[in-house]
Design a protein around this motif. Sequence first.
Motif, mmCIF file in Angstrom:
data_model
loop_
_atom_site.group_PDB
_atom_site.id
_atom_site.type_symbol
_atom_site.label_atom_id
_atom_site.label_comp_id
_atom_site.label_asym_id
_atom_site.label_seq_id
_atom_site.Cartn_x
_atom_site.Cartn_y
_atom_site.Cartn_z
ATOM 1 N N LEU A 107 1.053 -1.293 0.020
ATOM 2 C CA LEU A 107 0.244 0.059 -0.054
ATOM 3 C C LEU A 107 0.847 1.125 -0.029
ATOM 4 N N GLU A 108 1.812 1.133 0.620
ATOM 5 C CA GLU A 108 2.853 2.458 0.839
ATOM 6 C C GLU A 108 3.562 2.622 -0.564
ATOM 7 N N ASN A 109 3.978 1.520 -1.099
ATOM 8 C CA ASN A 109 4.322 1.597 -2.704
ATOM 9 C C ASN A 109 3.667 2.117 -3.590
ATOM 10 N N ALA A 110 2.430 1.786 -3.564
ATOM 11 C CA ALA A 110 1.360 2.203 -4.491
ATOM 12 C C ALA A 110 1.211 3.552 -4.008
ATOM 13 N N ARG A 111 0.974 4.025 -3.107
ATOM 14 C CA ARG A 111 0.772 5.478 -2.472
ATOM 15 C C ARG A 111 1.744 6.334 -3.075
ATOM 16 N N LEU A 112 3.197 6.009 -2.759
ATOM 17 C CA LEU A 112 4.370 6.724 -3.274
ATOM 18 C C LEU A 112 4.308 6.526 -4.970
ATOM 19 N N ALA A 113 3.985 5.716 -5.487
ATOM 20 C CA ALA A 113 3.961 5.827 -6.870
ATOM 21 C C ALA A 113 3.253 6.463 -7.463
ATOM 22 N N ARG A 114 1.696 6.870 -6.821
ATOM 23 C CA ARG A 114 0.643 7.702 -7.214
ATOM 24 C C ARG A 114 1.091 9.133 -7.042
ATOM 25 N N VAL A 115 1.855 9.409 -5.879
ATOM 26 C CA VAL A 115 2.298 10.690 -5.783
ATOM 27 C C VAL A 115 3.283 11.359 -6.700
ATOM 28 N N LYS A 116 4.110 10.170 -6.942
ATOM 29 C CA LYS A 116 5.353 10.536 -8.333
ATOM 30 C C LYS A 116 4.617 10.807 -9.313
ATOM 31 N N ARG A 117 3.433 9.879 -9.988
ATOM 32 C CA ARG A 117 2.537 10.216 -11.132
ATOM 33 C C ARG A 117 2.069 11.683 -10.856
ATOM 34 N N LEU A 118 1.448 11.800 -9.839
ATOM 35 C CA LEU A 118 0.693 13.207 -9.583
ATOM 36 C C LEU A 118 1.663 14.369 -9.717
ATOM 37 N N LYS A 119 2.798 14.239 -9.067
ATOM 38 C CA LYS A 119 3.756 15.369 -9.193
ATOM 39 C C LYS A 119 4.354 15.689 -10.528
ATOM 40 N N GLU A 120 4.668 14.255 -11.223
ATOM 41 C CA GLU A 120 5.127 14.541 -12.816
ATOM 42 C C GLU A 120 3.901 15.221 -13.391
ATOM 43 N N SER A 121 2.932 14.735 -13.441
ATOM 44 C CA SER A 121 1.722 15.513 -14.294
ATOM 45 C C SER A 121 1.752 17.116 -13.823
ATOM 46 N N ILE A 122 1.580 17.257 -12.547
ATOM 47 C CA ILE A 122 1.593 18.529 -12.137
ATOM 48 C C ILE A 122 2.741 19.499 -12.842
ATOM 49 N N GLU A 123 3.996 18.885 -12.848
ATOM 50 C CA GLU A 123 5.198 19.375 -13.361
ATOM 51 C C GLU A 123 5.187 19.731 -14.932
ATOM 52 N N ILE A 124 4.356 18.773 -15.594
ATOM 53 C CA ILE A 124 4.298 18.835 -16.989
ATOM 54 C C ILE A 124 3.417 19.852 -17.504
ATOM 55 N N ILE A 125 2.043 19.711 -16.740
ATOM 56 C CA ILE A 125 1.138 21.039 -16.965
ATOM 57 C C ILE A 125 1.640 22.173 -16.746
ATOM 58 N N ALA A 126 2.236 22.386 -15.600
ATOM 59 C CA ALA A 126 2.766 23.662 -15.185
ATOM 60 C C ALA A 126 4.014 24.379 -16.175
#
Length: 144
Positions: A35-54
Amino acid sequence: MWIYLLVALGLLIIVGLTAYAVKLLRALKRQKQQLENARLARVKRLKESIEIIARAMQNDDCNLSEGAIRLKMLLDPLGLKITTYPAMAELYEVVKEMPTHQARKALKKNERMRLDLTRESAEAKLEPKILLELNQLLLDIENV
């Protein structure tokens, strides 16, 4: 004689239950780690998406209204709020109720033009502030 047999049986039961408890605790630990690994992977994807859009917003590859809407949806799961960035929040408030896709196509031409004018004037007014906020957002995302 019977007492030894009952004691041995009791010890066997205790050992068996202990082994089962250890097995369950290991499975629980493994599940928590997954669960922690999945949460960290989701946070990483969200951060990457935010960076791409910004970055796309900074380079005019994505208009500010679309970017504000997308960023709002990506910031919420991270526990961040668009209100931290007042100009983006203001633009979001202007465009959040505007129809998109089929609903936009269904509007009369003059209504679409009125909405476009409202959106574009808000974008033009807020653009300098939003560009500064995007730099701050990129710094903030690194620290999440």
